[in-house]
Design an enzyme around this catalytic site. Structure first.
Site, PDB file in Angstrom:
ATOM      1  N   LYS A 211      -5.570  -4.059  -6.369  1.00 57.49           N
ATOM      2  CA  LYS A 211      -6.406  -3.073  -5.688  1.00 57.49           C
ATOM      3  C   LYS A 211      -7.666  -2.896  -6.512  1.00 57.49           C
ATOM      4  O   LYS A 211      -7.612  -2.496  -7.679  1.00 57.49           O
ATOM      5  CB  LYS A 211      -5.662  -1.752  -5.564  1.00 57.49           C
ATOM      6  CG  LYS A 211      -6.509  -0.672  -4.924  1.00 57.49           C
ATOM      7  CD  LYS A 211      -5.715   0.599  -4.736  1.00 57.49           C
ATOM      8  CE  LYS A 211      -6.538   1.658  -4.047  1.00 57.49           C
ATOM      9  NZ  LYS A 211      -5.736   2.873  -3.862  1.00 57.49           N
TER      10      LYS A 211
ATOM     11  N   LYS B 121      -6.387  -5.691  -1.806  1.00 60.39           N
ATOM     12  CA  LYS B 121      -7.177  -4.654  -1.154  1.00 60.39           C
ATOM     13  C   LYS B 121      -8.488  -4.459  -1.878  1.00 60.39           C
ATOM     14  O   LYS B 121      -8.472  -4.361  -3.100  1.00 60.39           O
ATOM     15  CB  LYS B 121      -6.375  -3.352  -1.180  1.00 60.39           C
ATOM     16  CG  LYS B 121      -7.108  -2.144  -0.700  1.00 60.39           C
ATOM     17  CD  LYS B 121      -6.278  -0.917  -0.929  1.00 60.39           C
ATOM     18  CE  LYS B 121      -7.048   0.263  -0.406  1.00 60.39           C
ATOM     19  NZ  LYS B 121      -6.322   1.491  -0.555  1.00 60.39           N
TER      20      LYS B 121
HETATM   21  C1  PBG Z   1      -5.515   6.126  -2.716  1.00 61.51           C
HETATM   22  C2  PBG Z   1      -5.831   5.186  -1.611  1.00 61.51           C
HETATM   23  C3  PBG Z   1      -7.132   4.832  -1.250  1.00 61.51           C
HETATM   24  C4  PBG Z   1      -7.018   4.000  -0.141  1.00 61.51           C
HETATM   25  C5  PBG Z   1      -5.673   3.869   0.142  1.00 61.51           C
HETATM   26  N1  PBG Z   1      -4.930   4.590  -0.795  1.00 61.51           N
HETATM   27  C6  PBG Z   1      -8.438   5.270  -1.801  1.00 61.51           C
HETATM   28  C7  PBG Z   1      -8.702   5.147  -3.225  1.00 61.51           C
HETATM   29  O1  PBG Z   1      -8.085   4.389  -3.955  1.00 61.51           O
HETATM   30  O2  PBG Z   1      -9.597   5.862  -3.656  1.00 61.51           O
HETATM   31  C8  PBG Z   1      -8.201   3.402   0.565  1.00 61.51           C
HETATM   32  C9  PBG Z   1      -8.017   3.033   1.967  1.00 61.51           C
HETATM   33  C10 PBG Z   1      -9.264   2.814   2.730  1.00 61.51           C
HETATM   34  O3  PBG Z   1     -10.406   2.878   2.237  1.00 61.51           O
HETATM   35  O4  PBG Z   1      -9.113   2.560   3.920  1.00 61.51           O
HETATM   36  N2  PBG Z   1      -4.369   5.971  -3.374  1.00 61.51           N
END
Ligand code: PBG
Length: 337
Positions: free
Chosen positions: A205, A258
């Site tokens: 991520k 992601k």
């Molecule tokens: C937080 C989380 C995020 C997303 C999914 N889980 C945001 C972040 O890490 O700040 C992002 C999903 C998206 O932008 O559609 N745990």
């Protein structure tokens, strides 16, 4: 006919000459069964539209159940639950994250009752519950400095995962990027008798600018600093493979990359190095870029969005988390891809 000396024995266009032939040789498919719909649930009796994510809603419990039935009719078999938490319930220890009467466990139980075939995935991370807006527990020190604590965070994430498992979640999906959390959560789930609950790890991520609209939807933006000490540097691909090795060793059932479209190379590299299923998250910013271009009349939304999703499948994703899931399922009824 080309002049004699230019005889062309090999003509790739022969394989593209009709829709029938193109269909026979298409290497990648896309269908509603590949899609996971990320959904936002909130307390109260009202569904409210999300300004930062046009077409998406914050669902109340009853609204969520109706929506799950509509998704099932569209052929979508999996949803990923995210909690919208009012400011008053956020705290620095994120206690609401493992409250068995919190919005997520209550929604899981109601969905399992009403739509038992729907696969329920849940997000495990502290950001919607944490008054600091970070995925883990924060230690503030003097001079305004702060640190996101790893091991203390994993302890809380375990409690959150157990709370979701107790409520009946099928797949728990830690999105926090703390070290070691997959193995430790796996151990705790097994010890509590939840060996049938799956773990989908957010393996790679990235600290991406594309999460902005999502943070707007959950009012979960970090109150200070950024997430670069736990989410990955967008410049790195080898590091994603190292994370994948660790997740495999720790017992993850599925891996995730992601965001998706800016990171297709990472997805493709991971695909050839693991036999586990891979998910890709087509995140809020990727959705919004297409929505905005379509709203301005600059792109044909249906073909651009289906092409984006198909490219993610081609790069190696088995499943795609996307806010386009319901619309794409409708489009895919008209079109076979
Ligand atoms: C937080 C989380 C995020 C997303 C999914 N889980 C945001 C972040 O890490 O700040 C992002 C999903 C998206 O932008 O559609 N745990």
């Amino acid at each position: 006919m080309l002049p004699g000396m230019y005889h062309l024995p090999v003509r790739p266009r022969r394989n593209r000459k009709s829709e029938g032939i193109r269909g026979l040789i298409r290497e990648t498919s896309l269908s509603a069964s590949h899609l996971v719909y990320p959904v936002f649930v909130q307390e109260g009796d009202e569904d409210t539209p999300i300004d930062s994510l046009p077409g998406c809603m914050r669902w109340c419990l009853h609204g969520m159940i109706d929506e799950a039935r509509r998704l099932e009719d569209l052929g979508i078999r999996a949803i990923d639950l995210f909690a919208v938490v009012p400011e008053g319930k956020k705290s620095s220890a994120a206690e609401e994250a493992w409250n068995p009467e919190g919005i997520v466990p209550r929604t899981i139980r109601a969905l399992k009752e009403a739509v038992p075939e729907m696969v329920i995935m849940t997000d495990v991370a502290l950001d919607p519950f944490n008054s600091d807006g970070h995925d883990g527990i924060v230690r503030h020190s003097s001079h305004g400095k702060c640190e996101i604590l790893n091991d203390e965070s994993v302890e809380v994430l375990c409690r959150q995962a157990l709370c979701h498992a107790e409520a009946g979640a099928d797949i728990i999906s830690p999105s926090d990027m703390m070290d070691g959390r997959i193995g430790i959560i796996r151990g705790q789930l097994d010890a509590a008798g939840f060996d049938r609950v799956s773990l989908l790890s957010y393996t790679a991520k990235y600290a991406s600018a594309l999460y902005g609209p999502f943070r707007g939807a959950l009012e979960s933006a970090p109150k200070f600093g950024d997430k670069k000490t736990y989410q990955m540097d967008p410049g790195n691909a080898r590091e994603a493979l190292r994370e994948a090795e660790l997740d495999v060793a720790e017992g993850a059932d599925m891996l995730m990359v992601k965001p998706a479209t800016f990171y297709l190379d990472v997805l493709a590299a991971m695909r050839v190095r693991t036999h586990l299923p891979i998910a890709a998250y087509h995140v809020s910013g990727e959705y919004l870029m297409l929505k905005a271009a379509a709203a301005s009349g600059w792109l044909d939304e249906k073909s651009a969005a289906l092409e984006a999703l198909l490219s993610i499948r081609r790069a190696g994703a088995d499943m795609i988390l996307t806010y386009y899931a319901p619309e794409a399922a409708r489009w895919l009824r008209e079109e076979e891809i």
